[in-house]
Write an enzyme that holds these catalytic residues in place. Sequence first.
Site, short mmCIF file in Angstrom:
data_model
loop_
_atom_site.label_atom_id
_atom_site.label_comp_id
_atom_site.label_asym_id
_atom_site.label_seq_id
_atom_site.Cartn_x
_atom_site.Cartn_y
_atom_site.Cartn_z
N ALA A 17 0.94 -1.37 0.12
CA ALA A 17 0.10 0.21 -0.10
C ALA A 17 0.71 1.24 -0.04
O ALA A 17 0.48 2.29 0.66
CB ALA A 17 -0.92 0.14 1.33
N ARG A 21 -3.21 8.80 -10.15
CA ARG A 21 -4.49 9.06 -11.10
C ARG A 21 -5.66 9.35 -10.33
O ARG A 21 -6.79 9.48 -11.02
CB ARG A 21 -4.46 7.76 -11.89
CG ARG A 21 -3.38 8.00 -13.07
CD ARG A 21 -3.90 7.05 -14.47
NE ARG A 21 -3.88 5.73 -14.10
CZ ARG A 21 -4.64 4.74 -14.75
NH1 ARG A 21 -5.59 4.95 -15.31
NH2 ARG A 21 -4.24 3.37 -14.45
N GLN A 25 8.07 1.82 3.33
CA GLN A 25 8.70 1.87 2.12
C GLN A 25 8.99 3.44 1.70
O GLN A 25 8.12 4.05 1.16
CB GLN A 25 8.05 1.04 1.01
CG GLN A 25 9.05 0.89 -0.26
CD GLN A 25 8.16 0.39 -1.57
OE1 GLN A 25 7.24 0.50 -1.62
NE2 GLN A 25 8.84 -0.37 -2.36
N GLU A 32 6.26 -8.78 -17.54
CA GLU A 32 5.73 -7.54 -17.43
C GLU A 32 5.35 -7.07 -18.84
O GLU A 32 6.30 -7.27 -19.77
CB GLU A 32 6.40 -6.36 -16.70
CG GLU A 32 6.53 -6.61 -15.25
CD GLU A 32 5.32 -6.67 -14.55
OE1 GLU A 32 4.33 -5.87 -14.62
OE2 GLU A 32 4.69 -8.00 -14.09
N ASN A 50 -7.20 2.47 -9.71
CA ASN A 50 -6.24 3.41 -10.19
C ASN A 50 -6.63 4.65 -10.41
O ASN A 50 -5.91 5.68 -10.32
CB ASN A 50 -5.45 2.84 -11.18
CG ASN A 50 -4.83 1.56 -11.10
OD1 ASN A 50 -4.00 1.52 -10.29
ND2 ASN A 50 -5.32 0.34 -11.79
N ARG A 80 -28.67 7.58 13.46
CA ARG A 80 -27.11 7.76 13.68
C ARG A 80 -26.77 6.79 14.76
O ARG A 80 -27.21 6.02 15.30
CB ARG A 80 -27.09 9.09 14.26
CG ARG A 80 -27.66 10.23 13.21
CD ARG A 80 -27.36 11.49 13.59
NE ARG A 80 -26.05 11.84 14.32
CZ ARG A 80 -25.84 12.77 15.15
NH1 ARG A 80 -26.74 13.51 15.61
NH2 ARG A 80 -24.56 12.89 15.63
N ASN A 123 -44.55 6.90 24.55
CA ASN A 123 -45.01 7.63 23.42
C ASN A 123 -44.31 8.98 23.36
O ASN A 123 -44.73 9.83 24.36
CB ASN A 123 -46.49 7.68 23.17
CG ASN A 123 -47.04 8.08 21.93
OD1 ASN A 123 -46.48 9.15 21.60
ND2 ASN A 123 -48.24 7.53 21.33
N SER A 167 -46.40 16.70 22.86
CA SER A 167 -45.83 17.36 21.56
C SER A 167 -44.85 18.63 22.07
O SER A 167 -45.24 19.31 23.09
CB SER A 167 -46.80 17.77 20.75
OG SER A 167 -47.52 16.88 20.24
N ARG A 171 -44.65 25.10 31.80
CA ARG A 171 -44.77 26.18 30.56
C ARG A 171 -45.71 27.16 31.23
O ARG A 171 -46.32 26.88 32.34
CB ARG A 171 -45.62 25.63 29.53
CG ARG A 171 -46.81 24.96 29.79
CD ARG A 171 -47.70 24.19 28.87
NE ARG A 171 -49.12 24.00 29.33
CZ ARG A 171 -49.83 22.95 28.80
NH1 ARG A 171 -49.24 22.24 28.04
NH2 ARG A 171 -50.86 22.71 29.30
#
Length: 455
Positions: free
Chosen positions: A15, A21, A81, A160, A232, A321, A365, A393, A428
Amino acid sequence: MGQAKHMTTALIVLAAGKGTRMNSDLPKVLHPLAGAPLLVHALQAGGALDPARTVVVTGHGGDLVEKAAQAFDDRILCVRQTEQLGTAHAVAQARPALDGFTGNAVVLYGDTPFITAETLEAMIAARQTHDIVVLGFEAADPGRYGRLVMDGDALQSIVEFKDADAPTRAITLCNSGVICADADTLFSLIDAVGNDNAAGEYYLTDIVGLAGARGLSAGVVTCDESETLGINSRAELFQAEQQFQRAARATAIEDGVFIPAPDTVIFAHDTYIGADALIEPYVVFAPGVTIESGATIRAFSHLEGCHVSRDAVVGPYARLRPGAELAEGAKVGNFVEIKNAVIDTGAKVNHLTYIGDASVGAGANIGAGTVTCNYDGYFKHHTTIGAGAFIGSSTMLVAPVTVGAGAMTGSGSVITRDVPAGDLALGRAAQVNKPGVAARLMDKLKALKAAAKKG
Ligand code: UD1
Ligand code: MG
């Protein structure tokens, strides 16, 4: 060659390449396919061999690639590497990481995501008869692939494209790049590889010719070309994504999932859906989703990192999520977002609601427009809603807060303190009615408007 030797496998995943490209700052092997980096697909494929060690050879974007490899599995060894001198040179970098290892080494490419477990197992099995086993394929268009030069069943050499003469270029049996050999044999052959070729690179493929000169045998296992698709460019990545999606849809249908419009459903690399689940059109599965048998995911829903149990219904237009856990028969309706929350058996969250960092008890609920106010700008807090509770609600549940079992909250309440089980909480302003005020106000406004028009 003893059996035990065949049982032990080391993976070497190349890797280090730049992926010029791709026209991207992101290292090529980190580009996502079905929601997971290409590298992860390669590691998952190789993982089927239950490797004793896995070595990833990194180079371009090495820090990021190493992070991704270790996130996948922290036992993975990464070697750098620093100069890309060819595939043999890349494999040679893995040698210190395989110190003391005896057994088969399998070389995979990090940009080749579709190799199957069956193919890799066939290669390991072929090691019974050959010292080196190469994965080949019949190419529709052999292009610039390395060519496999056969002598009957024996692989003589790999040439190759750049170094091949016209008759060799006419060969359609090509090298996928996947190679399996005893690790000691592999490294000892690599020691003998030079770079006197058209590319001036150390070719891993040269080990086949070198093996012949040492009286070792090489053979070929073949697979379908689609399995060896290497990425690629963006166009090839897109093609791979399509190939993945086609296969995932076909598998789901085969497994008994009901998907009336399969072309509109997007799967991730790890999506699991049980038989008799219904997936309506335009559903997106990001990674980490499991859907149990008999669940329904209605149109235009987006799911990620969540679990939906039997007979639960999600959507249309729902968003689950990470950490959303729906128990049996739970209902999550339109324009509802659930994050890191358990919705227990039969609970309903049907409309326009955000439930985050919460637990919702069985049969509760949740009224339309309810919000768990879970974040204070610095910390996340938990909301607990007891079994059978009724949340009116547009209730704002300011976490941390607990609403007891069977409790109710009045519509429009801002709940900042715990509500004991069975209580009704009203948070409220109390309503005040002013007799006749609306009618008088309207008359006044009407008169003002009429006057403005005249003037
Ligand atoms: C290679 C094979 C060719 C085969 C083809 C299949 C050789 C010499 N040739 O050619 O026979 O048909 O793959 O796709 O092996 N890499 C490194 N370090 C390097 C060079 C390469 O890590 O120094 C990695 C690349 O990132 C890539 C893989 O090795 O993942 C293959 O390298 P690439 O340059 O694409 O080889 P090809 O020329 O395509
Ligand atoms: Mg290549």
